[in-house]
Scaffold this motif. Structure first.
Motif, PDB file in Angstrom:
ATOM      1  N   SER A 188       9.834  -0.166  -3.270  1.00 48.06           N
ATOM      2  CA  SER A 188       8.861   0.527  -2.438  1.00 48.06           C
ATOM      3  C   SER A 188       7.634   0.935  -3.243  1.00 48.06           C
ATOM      4  N   SER A 211      11.601   8.688   8.402  1.00 49.28           N
ATOM      5  CA  SER A 211      11.253   8.740   6.979  1.00 49.28           C
ATOM      6  C   SER A 211      10.442   9.983   6.643  1.00 49.28           C
ATOM      7  N   SER A 253      10.800   0.956  -8.402  1.00 50.49           N
ATOM      8  CA  SER A 253      11.494   0.737  -7.140  1.00 50.49           C
ATOM      9  C   SER A 253      10.693  -0.287  -6.362  1.00 50.49           C
ATOM     10  N   MET A 270      13.667  -1.764   1.674  1.00 51.64           N
ATOM     11  CA  MET A 270      12.843  -0.545   1.678  1.00 51.64           C
ATOM     12  C   MET A 270      13.144   0.320   2.893  1.00 51.64           C
ATOM     13  N   PRO A 301       5.758   6.135   2.534  1.00 51.94           N
ATOM     14  CA  PRO A 301       5.722   4.743   2.066  1.00 51.94           C
ATOM     15  C   PRO A 301       5.271   3.771   3.143  1.00 51.94           C
ATOM     16  N   TYR A 302       4.692   2.658   2.707  1.00 51.19           N
ATOM     17  CA  TYR A 302       4.138   1.654   3.616  1.00 51.19           C
ATOM     18  C   TYR A 302       5.142   1.236   4.688  1.00 51.19           C
ATOM     19  N   ALA A 303       6.386   0.932   4.290  1.00 51.07           N
ATOM     20  CA  ALA A 303       7.380   0.430   5.235  1.00 51.07           C
ATOM     21  C   ALA A 303       7.589   1.394   6.394  1.00 51.07           C
ATOM     22  N   SER A 304       7.469   2.693   6.124  1.00 43.03           N
ATOM     23  CA  SER A 304       7.648   3.713   7.162  1.00 43.03           C
ATOM     24  C   SER A 304       6.346   4.015   7.879  1.00 43.03           C
ATOM     25  N   LYS A 320      11.545  -8.082   2.536  1.00 41.70           N
ATOM     26  CA  LYS A 320      11.057  -6.886   1.848  1.00 41.70           C
ATOM     27  C   LYS A 320      11.435  -5.627   2.614  1.00 41.70           C
ATOM     28  N   ARG A 321      11.336  -5.673   3.934  1.00 38.56           N
ATOM     29  CA  ARG A 321      11.701  -4.503   4.728  1.00 38.56           C
ATOM     30  C   ARG A 321      13.163  -4.124   4.496  1.00 38.56           C
ATOM     31  N   SER A 347       3.792  -0.475  -2.851  1.00 38.14           N
ATOM     32  CA  SER A 347       2.704   0.459  -2.586  1.00 38.14           C
ATOM     33  C   SER A 347       1.485   0.124  -3.435  1.00 38.14           C
ATOM     34  N   PRO A 372      13.238   6.096   2.149  1.00 46.90           N
ATOM     35  CA  PRO A 372      12.444   6.561   1.015  1.00 46.90           C
ATOM     36  C   PRO A 372      13.332   6.871  -0.184  1.00 46.90           C
TER      37      PRO A 372
END
Length: 404
Positions: A371, A85, A369, A330, A71-74, A326-327, A375, A333
């Motif tokens: 996340s 993650s 979700s 998220m 995922p983007y956050a990771s 947002k972080r 995405s 995962p």
């Protein structure tokens, strides 16, 4: 079936990656290879050369059986969060082992290092925290703290891993994360072949770093100059991408939109973006007013306090609108986003259906979700950066997993 997990970006997939997938499978005596791959924005804080679907095809054509998205956050986090993650996803996918490339090439030295740091964990953490507070970059702080607890008392060569090297650092964090998760996966490592992480390409070898390959293309604007470093199927994927879109993903290509966002939002809004702090938003705003190119922008904002990569991560978050808020929702995962599979990968998923620890999501329209929704947004923003006039939007909702 027995699976080995690998963590990848494939920016782009090259001959070293081909070796890694095959050797990981052979060394761990596995039946198939599962890759957790970053999406359209990467750990160094930059847009991918080509999108995640194209890189998934490259992987499936060259020895990988299942590709899940990190995922983007990771994927755009620092090394510890990135590794944590990725390991969670490989563990959730029921991998029996995981294998990473490293400059060291010996899993024994990684185990010794992990044990040593565990013994002096409090001192180690305090040293890192103290250095970072003094303005030392995280990688440098990590290395200084590590050196302080691993100096050989008798003057003999150290049995520990050199954590000044990029792949060793990431490999250590994989093992650290697996230990914290109490994962049953067996760790394995392979020596990194050929070029170093930042080395330019060499005409005398078929192995080159992804960084060197990208630099060679953007310098020459000619894919023939990188042909010897990538498998044939990868080369044709890159050629097709260029025919369709005219150029690869890069910050220079994305800069006009990034600049617009910085100037539109101003310092007050920029301060809400993840990783943006200590007033650097004011410098970003000032630089965007002056700089006509990304390189010029970076020459204004780069300093000893912030590494190039750390600044690029901030800019990636500005481009995607990834805020601290947002972080916070998220952090971990919550699904396995399936990007592609071979028949063997499909058989594995069927066999492990009841054992996989997270939902396997093949279409985002069927899963809700924060996340997953983000995405989809990020994929659209990437498409806009590649082709602002005729972007391919909504791909995350419309594209099924690629089947080889």
């Amino acid at each position: 079936m027995k699976a080995v997990g690998i963590v990848v970006e494939y920016n782009p997939f090259h001959n070293g990656h081909l070796y890694h997938a095959a050797a990981a499978k052979a060394q761990t005596e596995s039946d198939l290879v599962i890759a957790v791959m970053s999406g359209n924005f990467l750990q160094r804080g930059e847009p991918a050369l080509v999108d995640k679907w194209t890189r998934t095809s490259m992987a499936l054509e060259n020895g990988v059986d299942l590709v899940f998205e990190l995922p983007y956050a990771s994927a755009t986090s620092n090394a510890p969060a990135f590794a944590a993650s990725a390991i969670q996803l490989l563990d959730a996918a029921q991998c029996d082992s995981y294998c990473f490339g490293s400059e060291d090439g010996s899993i024994t030295s990684f185990i010794e290092t992990l044990n040593r740091i565990s013994t002096y964990q409090a001192d180690y953490d305090d040293a890192i925290r103290s250095s970072v507070q003094k303005g030392v970059s995280y990688p440098q702080a990590l290395n200084e703290a590590y050196s302080s607890i691993t100096q050989p008392a008798d003057g003999n060569p150290s049995k520990f891993v050199d954590l000044s090297l990029p792949n060793n650092i990431l490999g250590f964090h994989y093992m650290e994360s697996a230990a914290a998760l109490k994962s049953t996966m067996t760790p394995a490592t392979l020596p990194r072949l050929g070029a170093g992480y930042h080395d330019d390409v060499s005409p005398d070898t078929k192995i080159a770093s992804a960084t060197g390959i990208r630099k060679e293309f953007f310098t020459t604007q000619n894919t023939e100059h990188i042909r010897q470093y990538v498998p044939n199927r990868t080369f044709h994927e890159l050629e097709h991408w260029l025919e369709q879109r005219g150029n690869f993903g890069s910050w220079e290509r994305f800069y006009p939109q990034l600049r617009f966002q910085i100037l539109r939002d101003g310092p007050e809004r920029l301060a809400r973006i993840a990783d943006v702090k200590e007033g650097i938003e004011n410098l970003f705003y000032k630089a965007a007013k002056q700089a006509e190119s990304f390189q010029h922008f970076m020459s204004i904002v780069k300093s000893k306090r912030y590494t190039w990569t750390r600044i690029q991560r901030m800019l990636t978050h500005i481009y995607t609108g990834f805020t601290y808020e947002k972080r916070n929702v998220m952090q971990n995962p919550d699904h396995l986003r399936l990007l592609g599979m071979t028949p063997l990968g499909q058989a594995y998923l069927k066999e492990k259906k009841e054992e996989v620890k997270l939902p396997v999501v093949s279409r985002l329209a069927n899963f809700e979700s924060a996340s997953a929704a983000f995405s989809a947004t990020v994929s659209d923003l990437y498409a806009l950066g590649i082709d602002p006039l005729t972007p391919s939007l909504g791909l995350d909702f419309r594209t099924p997993p690629i089947r080889l």
